[in-house]
Design an enzyme around this catalytic site. Structure first.
Site, mmCIF file in Angstrom:
data_model
loop_
_atom_site.group_PDB
_atom_site.id
_atom_site.type_symbol
_atom_site.label_atom_id
_atom_site.label_comp_id
_atom_site.label_asym_id
_atom_site.label_seq_id
_atom_site.Cartn_x
_atom_site.Cartn_y
_atom_site.Cartn_z
ATOM 1 N N ASN A 95 54.750 -54.181 36.867
ATOM 2 C CA ASN A 95 55.826 -53.194 36.972
ATOM 3 C C ASN A 95 55.425 -52.032 37.878
ATOM 4 O OD1 ASN A 95 58.478 -52.288 35.964
ATOM 5 N ND2 ASN A 95 57.293 -50.588 35.143
ATOM 6 N N TYR A 144 46.761 -47.992 32.808
ATOM 7 C CA TYR A 144 47.854 -47.137 33.281
ATOM 8 C C TYR A 144 47.383 -46.282 34.466
ATOM 9 C CZ TYR A 144 50.811 -43.023 33.561
ATOM 10 O OH TYR A 144 51.589 -41.998 34.040
ATOM 11 N N PHE A 172 50.009 -33.235 34.660
ATOM 12 C CA PHE A 172 49.226 -33.032 33.443
ATOM 13 C C PHE A 172 50.204 -33.291 32.271
ATOM 14 C CE2 PHE A 172 44.889 -31.957 34.728
ATOM 15 C CZ PHE A 172 45.061 -32.181 36.079
ATOM 16 N N ASP A 288 40.540 -40.577 25.167
ATOM 17 C CA ASP A 288 40.991 -39.187 25.300
ATOM 18 C C ASP A 288 39.853 -38.290 25.810
ATOM 19 O OD1 ASP A 288 43.666 -38.952 24.659
ATOM 20 O OD2 ASP A 288 43.315 -38.672 22.519
HETATM 21 N N1 UDP Z 1 47.306 -36.074 19.831
HETATM 22 C C1 UDP Z 1 47.029 -35.948 18.483
HETATM 23 N N2 UDP Z 1 47.878 -36.534 17.577
HETATM 24 C C2 UDP Z 1 48.970 -37.253 17.959
HETATM 25 C C3 UDP Z 1 49.257 -37.372 19.351
HETATM 26 C C4 UDP Z 1 48.394 -36.778 20.249
HETATM 27 O O1 UDP Z 1 46.054 -35.307 18.087
HETATM 28 O O2 UDP Z 1 49.687 -37.767 17.088
HETATM 29 C C5 UDP Z 1 46.417 -35.432 20.814
HETATM 30 C C6 UDP Z 1 45.803 -36.393 21.824
HETATM 31 O O3 UDP Z 1 44.599 -36.895 21.318
HETATM 32 C C7 UDP Z 1 45.619 -35.494 23.035
HETATM 33 C C8 UDP Z 1 46.745 -34.471 22.916
HETATM 34 O O4 UDP Z 1 47.196 -34.535 21.569
HETATM 35 O O5 UDP Z 1 44.399 -34.804 22.941
HETATM 36 C C9 UDP Z 1 47.914 -34.779 23.825
HETATM 37 O O6 UDP Z 1 48.276 -36.127 23.653
HETATM 38 P P1 UDP Z 1 49.561 -36.763 24.298
HETATM 39 O O7 UDP Z 1 49.636 -38.179 23.826
HETATM 40 O O8 UDP Z 1 50.736 -35.886 23.997
HETATM 41 O O9 UDP Z 1 49.318 -36.678 25.862
HETATM 42 P P2 UDP Z 1 48.072 -37.216 26.762
HETATM 43 O O10 UDP Z 1 47.107 -36.072 26.855
HETATM 44 O O11 UDP Z 1 47.520 -38.429 26.106
HETATM 45 O O12 UDP Z 1 48.718 -37.502 28.064
#
Ligand code: UDP
Length: 328
Positions: A95, A144, A172, A288
């Site tokens: 995709n 991704y 971001f 992460d």
């Molecule tokens: N996060 C969390 N609990 C959740 C979803 C996300 O603690 O239920 C944390 C995640 O580990 C990251 C931050 O929140 O550090 C942002 O996550 P998100 O998935 O929103 O965006 P990403 O940074 O992955 O693009």
């Protein structure tokens, strides 16, 4: 300014896409949205011409490009869920990469030379230094991010031949919603922090899980650079104007240059919603990085991007307003 330019927006029924489409319309562009509605929402396209279709379908793309002589393409359409990309890499490469190659082939065939591409901070992988500058090593740690970097590389090579002029915007953490209340974030399944916190505040979820509290950050939780989706939309309009005015290919970070921890975001959500938000500390989520913060000096100086909503409280207020009154 290039008002009245014709712009094709793939993925324009998605979250960032629909906010950008709204701003493009308000700025006087003639917009056609192309979206397969797998993750997008028809209701998110407020006033623009809409064509349902898939970027893997070469024939429908060819017909569309034959019907309208576009001046530019803004390409959002992609799969974005990191965990799913780990489970189904081929689906993502097909995709996000093959689909984009189809689109680029049509651009060449129909002489559409301006292209704005949705990239991501995930191309950096685990940063060696923050704030992250655009020259930082590119080393994505999930499929991704790899699909996005692959496309960036294709665009760079095509730019070198003069076939295309392209701006890649490395997002971001997009968050918040347009204050009109008609559009906002709606993923299924939802995996992003702010909507999950707000669903917990609403009582739709039992608790919000903090993914790791032992990171090397001030409070032990991950730090992210949350950017209001309307400021991100503005970055696309500026990128488009820049290319239409003869600007050259480039890559820009899109973030505020400031970070908030997961705990800080939860605290702000408690303040905004005035609701009880149960929290559970849980294991780290794989892949992460502890801290992701943009160095945004380049987009400020080259595109003259001036963020208007650099305020976590405003971001969460607009997201909460959407969550309480969502239309889809
Ligand atoms: N996060 C969390 N609990 C959740 C979803 C996300 O603690 O239920 C944390 C995640 O580990 C990251 C931050 O929140 O550090 C942002 O996550 P998100 O998935 O929103 O965006 P990403 O940074 O992955 O693009």
């Amino acid at each position: 300014m290039n008002k009245k330019a014709r712009v094709l927006v793939t993925g324009g029924a998605g979250y960032i896409g629909s906010h950008t489409v709204k701003l493009l319309e308000e700025s006087g562009f003639e917009v056609t949205v192309f979206d397969n509605l797998i993750n997008g929402h028809r209701e998110a396209v407020l006033n623009s011409k809409f064509v349902k279709g898939d970027i893997l379908d070469i024939e429908i793309l060819d017909r569309l490009f034959s019907e309208v002589q576009f001046d530019a393409v803004i390409h959002f359409a992609a799969f974005i869920e990191v965990a799913e990309s780990v489970r189904h890499p081929l689906k993502f490469f097909k995709n996000n990469v093959s689909g984009t190659l189809n689109l680029l082939s049509q651009c060449l065939k129909h002489r559409v030379k301006r292209f704005v591409f949705s990239s991501t901070a995930a191309v950096y992988g685990v940063p060696e230094s923050v704030p992250i500058v655009e020259e930082h090593t590119l080393c994505p740690i999930n499929p991704y991010g790899k699909t996005k970097l692959t496309v960036e590389r294709v665009l760079e090579d095509m730019s070198n031949t003069g076939e295309i002029f392209c701006i890649a915007l490395r997002y971001f953490n997009a968050a918040g919603a347009n204050p009109c209340g008609e559009i906002g974030e709606s993923h299924n399944p939802e995996t992003h922090l702010i909507p999950l916190i707000l669903k917990t505040a609403k009582g739709e979820r039992e608790n919000i899980k903090i993914f790791g509290s032992d990171y090397p950050t001030p409070d032990g939780t991950c730090v992210r650079d949350y950017i209001h989706v309307d400021d991100l939309a503005k970055a696309h309009v500026l990128a488009l104007d820049y290319l239409l005015d003869g600007g050259k290919s480039d890559v820009f970070n899109c973030g505020y240059g400031a970070g908030y921890s997961v705990k800080q975001v939860i605290e702000m959500a408690k303040r905004v919603t005035k609701r009880f938000i149960p929290v559970e500390i849980s294991d780290r989520r794989e892949g992460d990085p502890p801290v992701l913060i943009a160095d945004n000096r380049k987009i400020r100086s080259v595109l003259n991007w001036q963020p208007e909503y650099n305020d976590l409280e405003y971001i969460i207020k607009t997201a909460w307003n959407w969550e309480l009154n969502r239309k889809f």
